[in-house]
Design a protein around this motif. Structure first.
Motif, PDB file in Angstrom:
ATOM      1  N   CYS A  98      25.791  22.599  35.190  1.00 22.48           N
ATOM      2  CA  CYS A  98      24.826  21.579  35.632  1.00 22.48           C
ATOM      3  C   CYS A  98      25.051  20.257  34.884  1.00 22.48           C
ATOM      4  N   ILE A  99      25.041  19.155  35.634  1.00 19.85           N
ATOM      5  CA  ILE A  99      25.231  17.840  34.999  1.00 19.85           C
ATOM      6  C   ILE A  99      23.910  17.048  34.967  1.00 19.85           C
ATOM      7  N   CYS A 101      21.831  16.034  37.254  1.00 19.08           N
ATOM      8  CA  CYS A 101      21.783  14.867  38.151  1.00 19.08           C
ATOM      9  C   CYS A 101      20.427  14.734  38.850  1.00 19.08           C
ATOM     10  N   GLU A 102      19.627  15.772  38.805  1.00 19.82           N
ATOM     11  CA  GLU A 102      18.263  15.761  39.354  1.00 19.82           C
ATOM     12  C   GLU A 102      18.206  15.951  40.869  1.00 19.82           C
ATOM     13  N   CYS A 104      18.863  18.465  42.906  1.00 22.42           N
ATOM     14  CA  CYS A 104      18.230  19.699  43.384  1.00 22.42           C
ATOM     15  C   CYS A 104      16.713  19.619  43.180  1.00 22.42           C
ATOM     16  N   TYR A 240      17.536  22.143  33.675  1.00 18.72           N
ATOM     17  CA  TYR A 240      16.690  22.429  34.842  1.00 18.72           C
ATOM     18  C   TYR A 240      16.455  23.938  34.923  1.00 18.72           C
ATOM     19  N   CYS A 257      23.560  20.091  45.421  1.00 18.97           N
ATOM     20  CA  CYS A 257      24.168  20.161  44.086  1.00 18.97           C
ATOM     21  C   CYS A 257      25.633  19.696  44.136  1.00 18.97           C
TER      22      CYS A 257
HETATM   23  S1  SF4 Z   1      21.882  19.470  41.622  1.00 11.82           S
HETATM   24 FE1  SF4 Z   1      20.628  20.495  40.081  1.00 11.82          FE
HETATM   25  S2  SF4 Z   1      21.873  22.243  39.389  1.00 11.82           S
HETATM   26 FE2  SF4 Z   1      23.240  20.830  40.490  1.00 11.82          FE
HETATM   27  S3  SF4 Z   1      24.081  19.543  38.884  1.00 11.82           S
HETATM   28 FE3  SF4 Z   1      22.322  18.429  39.708  1.00 11.82          FE
HETATM   29  S4  SF4 Z   1      20.603  19.070  38.377  1.00 11.82           S
HETATM   30 FE4  SF4 Z   1      22.272  20.519  38.011  1.00 11.82          FE
END
Ligand code: SF4
Ligand code: SF4
Length: 280
Positions: A98-99, A101-102, A104, A240, A257
């Motif tokens: 997980c990076i 990125c918010e 999801c 997360y 994602c």
């Molecule tokens: S979408 Fe969610 S699970 Fe995927 S990288 Fe972004 S924060 Fe992490």
């Protein structure tokens, strides 16, 4: 439209209350309220109670603004599912790559992905123990208060039972005889019913109601207490996290994602070796 945690938690109590009352009325052979108050039955049957149909329509409109309002905030079956999903074997998890990125988190229709959170309030060990003890006191107090309220309400709740209703009508009619008796009373006497026999039946059901209403009240008290405790607990989350009690396994977050997209799409719903589904 995302609802705040407090509002979601408060509304999340309703399915439990609905479920507890459904069991209470079923156990006392009084009413099957799950079928009776289903707001969608009228729509599919193209008829039925106008208020209920309108309520069903309102829920459908509300679902354009917040994910699955009926399942989350009304359905007693939803309450059971959220309880048992805690123990589910196959469930999604956040990818280890997980990076943050918010995406999801923003995509989840039921706010089941919790963002990282740093609890800045550093609690001393002694305070933590005190808080835990307070919870242990709070839970039984709420259960007791609920049990008391349930017992006090048992007389009114028992009105849902047709034998109790009939008994009250018959005794009322004995005290104040009317020229035209209510239909149920007339039918009762025309079928050779006796007041003694009806009284015995009503007394038995009344006793059952007292016991079951007490238990139902205690359970409602516990549900409210657990919800309040959950709201008061502030825990640090480094990444997360999925709230499995809220997740409805719609899979929407998978498609958002970037890490998931980067990997082979065919692996999206692959059952990994640990037996869980990953957003990966
Ligand atoms: S979408 Fe969610 S699970 Fe995927 S990288 Fe972004 S924060 Fe992490
Ligand atoms: S599967 Fe659906 S409900 Fe569950 S966390 Fe992902 S988007 Fe939310």
């Amino acid at each position: 439209m995302g609802l705040s945690k407090a509002v979601s938690a408060a509304l999340g109590i309703i399915p439990w209350i609905y479920l507890i009352f459904a069991v209470l009325y079923a156990a006392t052979r009084s009413s099957f309220i799950i079928c009776r108050f289903d707001p969608f039955i009228g729509i599919f049957r193209m008829g039925g109670d106008a208020g209920m149909v309108a309520f069903g329509g309102l829920l459908l409109v509300a679902s354009a603004f917040t994910g699955r309002p009926f399942c989350r905030f009304l359905c007693p079956y939803g309450a059971l599912l959220s309880l048992f999903s805690r123990f589910s074997i196959w469930r999604i998890s956040i990818t280890p790559s997980c990076i943050s990125c918010e995406l999801c988190h923003n995509a989840c229709p039921v706010a089941a992905i919790r963002p990282p959170y740093e609890n800045k309030v550093k609690e001393r060990r002694r305070d933590g123990v005190k808080r835990l003890l307070a919870y242990f006191v709070f839970l039984p107090v709420m259960a007791l208060a609920g049990a008391l309220a349930g017992r006090m309400a048992s007389h009114s709740l028992s009105t849902a039972n047709k034998d109790i209703r009939l008994y009250r009508q018959v005794t009322q009619n004995e005290i104040n005889p009317r020229d035209i008796q209510p239909v149920d009373v007339e039918v009762f006497f025309s079928q050779g019913g006796t007041i003694d026999e009806l009284e015995a039946r009503a007394a038995k059901i009344g006793t059952e109601f007292k016991a079951y209403s007490t238990v139902a009240g205690a359970l409602i008290g516990l549900v409210v207490a657990i919800t309040l405790i959950n709201l008061s607990v502030k825990r640090t989350r480094k990444t997360y996290e999925i709230d499995h009690t809220a997740c409805v396994a719609c899979g929407r977050c998978f498609g958002y994602c970037p890490q998931n997209i980067k990997n082979d799409m065919s692996k999206k719903r692959q059952h990994n070796s640990s037996g869980s589904w990953e957003i990966d």
